[in-house]
Structure formats: structure tokens, C-alpha cells
Design a protein around this motif. Structure first.
Motif, PDB file in Angstrom:
ATOM      1  N   VAL A 196       0.844  -1.200   0.000  1.00 33.52           N
ATOM      2  CA  VAL A 196       0.000   0.000   0.000  1.00 33.52           C
ATOM      3  C   VAL A 196       0.882   1.254   0.000  1.00 33.52           C
ATOM      4  N   LEU A 199       2.524   1.654  -3.521  1.00 35.03           N
ATOM      5  CA  LEU A 199       1.610   2.033  -4.599  1.00 35.03           C
ATOM      6  C   LEU A 199       1.053   3.446  -4.423  1.00 35.03           C
ATOM      7  N   LEU A 220      -9.016  -0.617   3.133  1.00 35.09           N
ATOM      8  CA  LEU A 220      -8.210  -1.506   2.288  1.00 35.09           C
ATOM      9  C   LEU A 220      -7.262  -2.342   3.155  1.00 35.09           C
ATOM     10  N   PRO A 298      -8.622 -12.137  -3.481  1.00 39.11           N
ATOM     11  CA  PRO A 298      -8.641 -11.257  -4.668  1.00 39.11           C
ATOM     12  C   PRO A 298      -7.887  -9.948  -4.476  1.00 39.11           C
ATOM     13  N   ILE A 299      -7.973  -9.362  -3.294  1.00 35.27           N
ATOM     14  CA  ILE A 299      -7.315  -8.060  -3.094  1.00 35.27           C
ATOM     15  C   ILE A 299      -5.804  -8.250  -3.036  1.00 35.27           C
ATOM     16  N   GLU A 301      -4.074 -10.601  -4.511  1.00 34.87           N
ATOM     17  CA  GLU A 301      -3.623 -10.839  -5.893  1.00 34.87           C
ATOM     18  C   GLU A 301      -3.532  -9.534  -6.664  1.00 34.87           C
ATOM     19  N   ALA A 302      -4.529  -8.669  -6.493  1.00 36.22           N
ATOM     20  CA  ALA A 302      -4.539  -7.393  -7.223  1.00 36.22           C
ATOM     21  C   ALA A 302      -3.309  -6.562  -6.851  1.00 36.22           C
ATOM     22  N   LEU A 303      -3.026  -6.456  -5.550  1.00 37.86           N
ATOM     23  CA  LEU A 303      -1.898  -5.612  -5.124  1.00 37.86           C
ATOM     24  C   LEU A 303      -0.565  -6.245  -5.505  1.00 37.86           C
ATOM     25  N   TYR A 304      -0.498  -7.570  -5.439  1.00 30.84           N
ATOM     26  CA  TYR A 304       0.717  -8.270  -5.883  1.00 30.84           C
ATOM     27  C   TYR A 304       1.027  -7.898  -7.333  1.00 30.84           C
ATOM     28  N   ARG A 305       0.012  -7.974  -8.189  1.00 29.42           N
ATOM     29  CA  ARG A 305       0.225  -7.677  -9.619  1.00 29.42           C
ATOM     30  C   ARG A 305       0.536  -6.195  -9.841  1.00 29.42           C
ATOM     31  N   LEU A 306      -0.078  -5.338  -9.069  1.00 30.61           N
ATOM     32  CA  LEU A 306       0.220  -3.901  -9.225  1.00 30.61           C
ATOM     33  C   LEU A 306       1.684  -3.611  -8.886  1.00 30.61           C
ATOM     34  N   LYS A 308       4.204  -5.729  -8.981  1.00 29.14           N
ATOM     35  CA  LYS A 308       5.014  -6.309 -10.060  1.00 29.14           C
ATOM     36  C   LYS A 308       4.979  -5.397 -11.293  1.00 29.14           C
ATOM     37  N   GLY A 309       3.823  -4.851 -11.600  1.00 29.75           N
ATOM     38  CA  GLY A 309       3.709  -3.913 -12.715  1.00 29.75           C
ATOM     39  C   GLY A 309       4.533  -2.661 -12.462  1.00 29.75           C
ATOM     40  N   ARG A 310       4.470  -2.173 -11.225  1.00 27.67           N
ATOM     41  CA  ARG A 310       5.255  -0.978 -10.855  1.00 27.67           C
ATOM     42  C   ARG A 310       6.739  -1.236 -11.065  1.00 27.67           C
TER      43      ARG A 310
ATOM     44  N   THR B 200       0.792   1.914 -11.315  1.00 25.63           N
ATOM     45  CA  THR B 200       2.019   1.209 -11.713  1.00 25.63           C
ATOM     46  C   THR B 200       3.022   2.130 -12.390  1.00 25.63           C
ATOM     47  N   LEU B 202       2.872   2.843 -15.379  1.00 24.95           N
ATOM     48  CA  LEU B 202       3.023   2.283 -16.732  1.00 24.95           C
ATOM     49  C   LEU B 202       2.005   2.906 -17.675  1.00 24.95           C
ATOM     50  N   SER B 215       1.757 -13.180 -12.234  1.00 26.29           N
ATOM     51  CA  SER B 215       1.923 -11.773 -11.866  1.00 26.29           C
ATOM     52  C   SER B 215       1.484 -10.811 -12.969  1.00 26.29           C
ATOM     53  N   LEU B 217      -0.327  -8.291 -15.391  1.00 21.62           N
ATOM     54  CA  LEU B 217      -1.400  -7.327 -15.131  1.00 21.62           C
ATOM     55  C   LEU B 217      -2.698  -7.666 -15.863  1.00 21.62           C
ATOM     56  N   LEU B 220      -5.276  -8.955 -13.554  1.00 19.49           N
ATOM     57  CA  LEU B 220      -5.918  -7.910 -12.750  1.00 19.49           C
ATOM     58  C   LEU B 220      -6.935  -7.141 -13.584  1.00 19.49           C
ATOM     59  N   ARG B 305      -9.410   3.087  -3.467  1.00 18.63           N
ATOM     60  CA  ARG B 305      -8.756   3.632  -2.265  1.00 18.63           C
ATOM     61  C   ARG B 305      -7.267   3.888  -2.496  1.00 18.63           C
ATOM     62  N   LEU B 306      -6.626   3.047  -3.281  1.00 21.55           N
ATOM     63  CA  LEU B 306      -5.202   3.263  -3.571  1.00 21.55           C
ATOM     64  C   LEU B 306      -4.994   4.576  -4.331  1.00 21.55           C
TER      65      LEU B 306
END
Lengths: 316, 316
Positions: A196, A199, A220, A298-299, A301-306, A308-310, B200, B202, B215, B217, B220, B305-306
């Protein structure tokens, strides 16, 4: 059991806090990656400021062959460097005990894949800021929890002896028969606070615990932590402390300092510096456990992927 | 019905594209907030490059009293400025038709709260980059969809007449009896692409549609879009186009350009510039609809929220 010679691998903020403190009560060697880091440590020693104030002499090097035989090895690298650290000492230091102190899950098993040292599993709640290669500022002097990594057959007495060494050096310590409840509490805490922060570009401010408006990050954090708690329950781990309460307490502690103060979680520091984060070992390890155990997250997983995207944006 | 005089409120990239094109077929006035923006437009006109190439003369001002009476008003501000725009023309231009062209839901109702103009609801898929106060680069020359906002009693013939004006000016247009299916398709598309890009750092790259590794995106994006589709279904809206396919097609179009090209979604541009985003009108409006309709949208809430947290980091 006594420890005259200790080797610390990795001298980031946690490694430097170990080096500086243990250097007051034992001969400490340090294995680092950069030759100039080793040279600076050999010349100036390691200075701790803040909650402790002293400078310890150390012997530093980039090659384990150049270092004295230790009775205790503390692997204090980031989680993603544990594999390389264990490889570097493979076939060496057969009489030593190895202690891991990483965030996340699984460092002990990685070490066990490279030798049959007795392994001590630990999780630390202390924090510091590395001001330079030879200076660390000690911020939160909270405890390090340690216990035997049972698959490696570590004797509880060995953990007690290491605990006494840490205590004598000025570090706070708790020795436990099973460190997993504390490890998982910190895992879930870290798996929420760090992503958190990374991001949102926010340090760990009070908003992380606020649940007044619909948009408040406390909602969150609460939902993320709930997912983590469900994974822990499915894994049969009873948590040592509720990570939501850890979160609330941490932001309140921040608020007792002046308004400007709030801890910058390591993942936020990494993202700001364009460095790889520990996401795969923190939130990633929870997501993998959840998949293995069939718990929907689900949440997470979403933050994990974000995150990784970052990370993948760094080279754009 | 003919339109000799058109007023465009707001001259960001979409507003500027309208001003430049409509200025070729009508007398166009522009209402902006900054006096120096108005002065520059009055002196130099508005230049469009890219998919269209011309410069249009315009009359610009910061006070609606200084502008000629229009038959058509295009409110082309960001969603959060629609209230101020509608207030600025309250009690004026009683014979005009007002067209909204914002992202998200609800601009029409905001306008209707300030006057009884017939309102045209529109959603645009064109895109451009504002190079300066008097120059916009026209990137994607995709269509603008328009239809009557039924609660305001707009005649379909009026929408057809406005559609003809747009087409004559060189803009692509589709006139529909009901624009909601297209509006919701774009809402769900925007509510996924924009927050993921903003968080991200991106641009809209191929990773947004990739679902190979855990991972990636694309997972997501797919999950977020699924939540949006469930909200649309609960609201009784049949989507015009599947937002997941819009996402896949958009990143493929990007890839046909050279490797460097990828669209920078407006929310990413806002976050990079430290500006307020349209999050409350895009993902926020979906989250509110979901709450009203009792549809669980955990991932949408998390990202909402993020982004709100990210905005609150600006002044830290």
C-alpha cells in the motif's frame, strides 16, 4: 555455548544494526558485495546512532575465504539475495549456526538447500535507516524473535545462547520454541503496509488505519489483513498478534513524533529508488500459500500484480 | 437546425480537439479559466496537428458574458469541473443545447441541476495530447458517440443535427437513441486502465492484456473488468462492447507503432503532474453504483482507495 566470532552477511539497515551491536560483544566479520563497502567498513568500523550510540570495529570482505571461521552466521540480506548468500558459504563454516532474519516466508528452506547447518529462524521488529556504508541510525528498538528451524534439528539451547548474545549486545530479543506465529503476524503486517505504501507513495501515515470515509486506506488495509488471516488459519498457524492491531499501533507511534514523522516502509524506499522489491517474498508468498490452500485472496492478488507492474515500469 | 455559433467550455485535449475542428465549420467561442490561455487563443487561434492539420480562429474569454450567444455549448472540462462550468452558464444561453463529453457517469445530471437546456449525452473515444495552450496533437481519430439525455427531453433530431456538424468538421461521430451502452463500456474500460496505469506508472502497454504468468497485469485487468460488467448487468445496461476486448485491441494498436509508443492514460498523466484525478467520477462512480445495487466489487474498492491514497501523497 559462547560466540567469539560472528559473521553477518549483508549490511543493509538490519544487517548493519546486527554488525554494530554484536561488534560490542564479539569479533564480527561482514560479508558484503561491493569492495568499496568492505574497504570503508575495514577503515571506519560501523557506527550506530539513535537508540544506541557507538562504533564497532569489524573485519569486512567480499569473499568468505578471506573471513575468519564464525560460530554464528547471520544472513541479513534481502529475501531475494538469500540464495546467493547461502551459495557463497556452501561447503564452508560447517560448525556454525546460521540465522535468517528476512521478511516473508521461506528463507530457512533456501539456506537448508545449501548445507546442513543448524538454522535459527528469526523475525525482527526493529528498524533503522542506513545513513551511509558505515553508519546506521537505529529507529525502533523493538525485539527480534528467534526460534529453532525444526527441519534442521536446531537445539533450543543453541537459540537461547544466541538470544543471550543478542541481549548482551543491546538488542531486544525473544526466544521462542516456535517463531511461526510471530513470523506470520509480521508477514501479514508487511504484506499489507508495504504494497500500500509502495503504490500510494505514502509513508506509513495514520490514513493507513483510518476507516471513516469510504475512500480511507484503513478499509483496504483491514480487508487485505483479513485475507492474510484467512490464509494463516488455513495453514494452521495461530497468529502471535493481530496484524490489524500492529498496523494501528504503528501509525499511532508515528503520530507521537512530530507531524513530519512516519516510517518509510522498505518497499516504498525501493520503488522510489527504482530497485527490485521484496514483493515476491512478502505478498507473493502469501498469494502462493493461498493458492496452495485454496483460499480466495482477490485483493492480495490485485496488489501483488500492481507492485510487479510498478517494478516493470522502471526500465520504461 | 443549423449551428452558426458554438461555445466550448474547457480547452484540455478533448476540448481543444472540439474547438479546432468545429472552428472549421462554425463560429467557435471558448470559455477557459486562465486569462493568459484566453489571450493566447485570441491571438493565435487553435492549431490541430496529427490526424487533422489546420488552425482555427476562435474567440476566447474567461467570462461567459463576454462571449456571443451560442446555439450549442460543449462542456469539455474534466468531470470534477462540470459543476463549476454549469454554474457559470446558469441563467444564460437559454436557447442553446448543452452537450457533455466527460468520462464516467453523472455529468448530464449535474448540468440539469443548473438549467433546463436540452442535454446531449456523449462519450468520446478520440484522443489527443495538448502540446500548448494553442496546439493539440490529434492521436486517435476514433468516434464520439452521442444521444439524447432523455430526462431533459432532448429531441433525437437535435442530436442528429449536432452529429452532422461534428461530421462536417472532420470528427468521427455516431448518433444513437441511447448512448448508455457505449458510455458504460467506456466507463468500465477507463475504470480499469486508468487506475492500473496511475498506480504502476506504466502507460497502456501490452502487459495490461497479458495473462501468462501469475503476476501479469492482464489477470488484474480481467478481474476488474469482470466486476464492472457485473455492476452494468445489475444496472440493467447491456454493454455496447466488451471492455476486455477494448483493452486488448487498444494495446495491440499501441504495439503496431514503434516499441516506444503506448498511450499515457489521463490518470497517469495527472498523477505524474501531481494533479487531482478523475477517480471519483470513473472508478468511484462504479464503486458507488455497486454499493447501491449490492454488487460486491472488492478489487474495484481496493484500487479506488489506492488512487485516493496516491492523491493524498501529493502534499506530503
Amino acid at each position: 555455548m559462547s560466540f567469539e566470532s560472528v559473521c553477518v552477511i549483508g549490511a543493509g539497515s538490519i544487517g548493519s544494526l546486527c554488525v554494530g551491536h554484536l561488534g560490542q560483544v564479539a569479533n564480527v566479520s561482514v560479508l558484503v558485495r561491493r569492495p568499496e563497502h568492505a574497504a570503508a567498513l575495514n577503515e571506519k568500523g560501523l557506527t550506530v546512532s539513535g537508540k544506541s550510540e557507538f562504533t564497532s570495529k569489524v573485519v569486512a570482505g567480499t569473499d568468505p575465504a578471506s573471513l575468519p571461521d564464525p560460530e554464528l552466521i547471520v544472513i541479513a540480506t534481502k529475501a531475494m539475495q538469500v540464495e546467493a548468500a547461502a551459495k557463497a558459504i556452501e561447503g564452508r563454516f560447517g560448525d556454525a549456526i546460521v540465522m535468517t532474519i528476512q521478511n516473508g516466508l521461506g528463507s530457512e528452506a533456501v539456506v537448508a538447500g545449501h548445507g546442513d547447518w543448524p538454522i535459527i529462524s528469526s523475525v525482527t521488529f526493529m528498524s533503522g535507516t542506513k545513513e551511509s556504508d558505515t553508519h546506521v541510525h537505529y529507529e525502533l528498538d523493538t525485539a527480534t524473535w528467534m526460534g529453532p528451524f525444526h527441519p534442521s534439528g536446531t537445539a533450543f539451547e543453541s537459540v537461547q545462547a544466541v538470544g543471550e548474545l543478542f541481549a548482551k549486545s543491546g538488542l531486544k530479543v525473544e526466544v521462542l520454541p516456535d517463531v511461526r506465529p510471530a513470523q506470520w503476524s509480521k508477514l501479514i503486517f508487511n504484506a499489507s503496509v508495504n504494497p500500500v505504501a509502495a503504490l500510494t507513495d505514502l509513508p506509513h501515515v495514520q490514513l493507513f488505519a483510518r476507516r471513516e470515509q469510504e475512500s480511507d486506506l484503513g478499509h483496504l488495509m483491514y480487508d487485505l489483513i483479513e485475507e492474510g488471516k484467512q490464509v494463516a488459519a488455513a495453514a494452521g498457524v495461530e497468529l502471535f498478534e493481530d496484524p490489524w492491531e500492529m498496523n494501528s499501533r504503528a501509525v499511532q507511534q508515528g503520530a507521537t513524533h512530530d507531524d513530519e514523522y512516519a516510517h518509510v516502509p522498505s518497499m516504498l524506499a525501493d520503488v522510489r529508488a527504482g530497485l527490485p522489491t521484496e514483493i515476491d517474498f512478502i505478498l507473493g508468498s502469501l498469494v502462493r500459500e493461498a493458492a496452495r490452500l485454496g483460499v480466495p485472496v482477490p485483493i492480495s492478488e490485485a496488489l501483488y500484480r500492481l507492485v510487479k507492474g510498478r517494478e516493470s515500469s522502471y526500465d520504461k
